[in-house]
Design an enzyme around this catalytic site. Structure first.
Site, PDB file in Angstrom:
ATOM      1  N   GLU A 112     -13.219  -1.601  -2.459  1.00  0.00           N
ATOM      2  CA  GLU A 112     -14.176  -1.772  -2.803  1.00  0.00           C
ATOM      3  C   GLU A 112     -14.620  -1.519  -3.986  1.00  0.00           C
ATOM      4  OE1 GLU A 112     -16.197  -1.705   1.231  1.00  0.00           O
ATOM      5  OE2 GLU A 112     -15.165  -2.721   2.692  1.00  0.00           O
ATOM      6  N   GLU A 141      -9.810  -6.079   5.461  1.00  0.00           N
ATOM      7  CA  GLU A 141     -10.735  -5.684   5.619  1.00  0.00           C
ATOM      8  C   GLU A 141     -11.498  -6.561   7.065  1.00  0.00           C
ATOM      9  OE1 GLU A 141     -13.139  -2.318   5.884  1.00  0.00           O
ATOM     10  OE2 GLU A 141     -11.923  -1.570   4.064  1.00  0.00           O
TER      11      GLU A 141
END
Length: 497
Positions: A196, A404
């Site tokens: 991320e 995710e």
């Protein structure tokens, strides 16, 4: 009755860009089952679950240092020193994974657990033994390890040189990655480089919301993005040159993306917002031309010159680095949680300079979609379907692994809202597959409740609850665990729990 149903269906099948197309649930389209070769897993990260922050020779990360120096920064006064103790109790995690029946498990390696000061010249064999044990036990039980190299646990001594604010990190990360391939690449066949970057760079290097606490809006995040992309691209090229022939692994950069819906139903507005939200990291890797999106480069250069600067705050990657980074993927690793309604601002917004002013769109919330415990997370499963179609159309239908996706609450084992969240998001995935999207796996966040950074233990994402007052930290399945187990067993969605 039929006219009402038709109205709902038309609304759901309307423009993917429109806020008015949402009613926060997803209707099935076509075959409701997943393909036979579709894989299911679950995800976690080292800092959030391992505990043992200084056990057996582990060095400190910047998050360890931050928590200890700023105990009031964590909302419930807790820390991750022990967490749910996966370092000591991995066999309990393994039992939960086996009970769920997952095909793969995404976890991360804590850089300072195996290289305490970040340098590969100083090894911690006990840390290496731990990850060897995790990998071997997963494989012995038919579970594929998906390994994240860096999930924000920067060694303190590496951060002293600037971390991702210094181009030196490219060489430092490359040395670290090469050792991971040497140590574990004979068994690990799916690697994720830097988790991320959007969150990492904005929070840590621009807004000072967490370590390394750099506040440099409109500058720090762009330096960080650039160095992340260079580190990732260099790692990919090194792997293909030195390791691929023997190890045959696959790599990607995991990006977190919120899908953007236009309040005015403008496709141009959505395209521009997605270039800033996603393309700023994806375009250099997945597009045919490489480099940052043209509109992003143009906007930031224009703003930079207007500020009296001699050059852009986000310069082009240049010919060499564009060639290194472009095509540095074997699949697209996607983290998706929610979507946002946006509209372009007619006046400059945010600090000058800042990412907000450069992008110039105002982010809102959906008034009609359920709200999770996390203030940034709403129930918008249509956003996942729209995002997968955006990837299909923008990046040549690259293979997507969703690694995710999750829902937070305050706790409790009767977590029916989490079931509905995953049921609807999985339906969105099925719909996207039926519309030609190349989606091959799904690993939601997270296996069990764990430490959620500044929110401590107040926000729960897990399929399993953890008894934090017990020395054995027992894991107990929630209702959602039973639901997800049924989904994995049948590759279909519509089960009662």
């Amino acid at each position: 009755m039929w006219s009402l149903l038709l109205f709902v269906i038309i609304g759901l099948l309307g423009s993917n860009n429109s806020v008015n197309a949402l009613n926060c649930t997803v209707l099935p389209k076509g075959n409701p089952k997943f393909p036979k070769n579709f894989k299911f897993g679950v995800a976690s990260s080292a800092f959030q679950i391992e505990g043992g922050w200084n056990a057996d020779g582990k060095g400190p990360s910047i998050w360890d240092e931050y928590m200890h120096n700023n105990p009031d920064a964590i909302i419930d006064g807790s820390n991750a020193d022990d967490s749910v103790e996966s370092y000591r109790l991995f066999d309990l995690d393994l039992k939960a994974l086996k009970d769920l029946g997952v095909d793969h498990y995404r976890f991360s390696i804590a850089w300072p657990r195996i290289f305490p000061n970040g340098s590969v010249h100083l090894r911690n064999q006990k840390g290496i033994d731990y990850y060897n044990d995790v990998i071997d036990k997963l494989l012995a039980n038919g579970i594929e390890p998906i390994v994240t190299m860096f999930h924000w646990e920067m060694p303190v001594d590496i951060q002293k040189f600037g971390g991702f604010a210094n181009s030196l990190i490219v060489e430092q990360f490359l040395d670290y990655a090469e050792e991971l391939f040497n140590l574990f690449g004979d068994r690990v066949k799916t690697w994720l480089t830097i988790n991320e970057p959007n969150q990492l760079c904005k929070s840590g290097y621009s807004m000072a919301l967490g370590p390394p606490l750099i506040r440099a809006k409109g500058v720090g995040e762009y330096i960080c993005f650039t160095n992340v992309l260079k580190a990732h691209g260099a790692t990919y090229r090194m792997y293909r040159e030195k390791f691929y022939e023997k190890q045959r692994g696959r790599l990607s950069l995991p990006c977190n993306v919120n899908y953007m819906y236009s309040k005015t139903n403008s496709t141009d507005e959505v395209a521009r917002a997605m270039d800033y939200e996603f393309g700023i990291l994806a375009h250099p890797i997945f597009s045919k031309s490489g480099d940052f999106p043209p509109i992003v480069l143009k906007d930031i250069e224009k703003n930079s010159l207007a500020e009296g600067r001699k050059k852009s705050r986000l310069p082009s990657l240049g010919k060499y680095w564009t060639s290194v980074i472009k095509g540095s993927f074997d699949f697209l690793a996607l983290n998706y949680y929610t979507a946002w309604p946006i509209e372009s601002s007619t006046e400059p917004i945010g600090d000058n300079p800042s990412y907000e002013r450069d992008s110039n769109f105002v982010v809102g919330t959906f008034t009609h979609c359920p709200q999770a415990k996390s203030n940034w997370l709403q129930f918008v499963p249509q956003g996942l379907e729209a995002l997968l179609k955006y990837i299909r159309d923008t990046y040549d239908n690259v293979e997507v692994k969703i690694l995710e996706n999750g829902w937070s609450d305050a706790g409790g084992n009767d977590d029916y809202m989490r079931i509905e969240y995953h049921r609807n998001h999985l339906q969105a995935v099925v719909n996207a597959i039926n519309d030609g999207c190349n989606v091959t796996s799904y690993a939601p966040w997270s296996l069990m409740d764990s430490f959620e950074y500044l929110k401590g233990y107040t926000e729960k994402f897990g399929f399993y609850a953890v008894n934090m007052t017990s020395p054995n930290k027992e894991r107990t399945p929630k209702k959602s665990a039973y639901y997800y187990k049924k989904v994995i067993e049948t590759k279909s969605l519509h089960h009662k729990v």
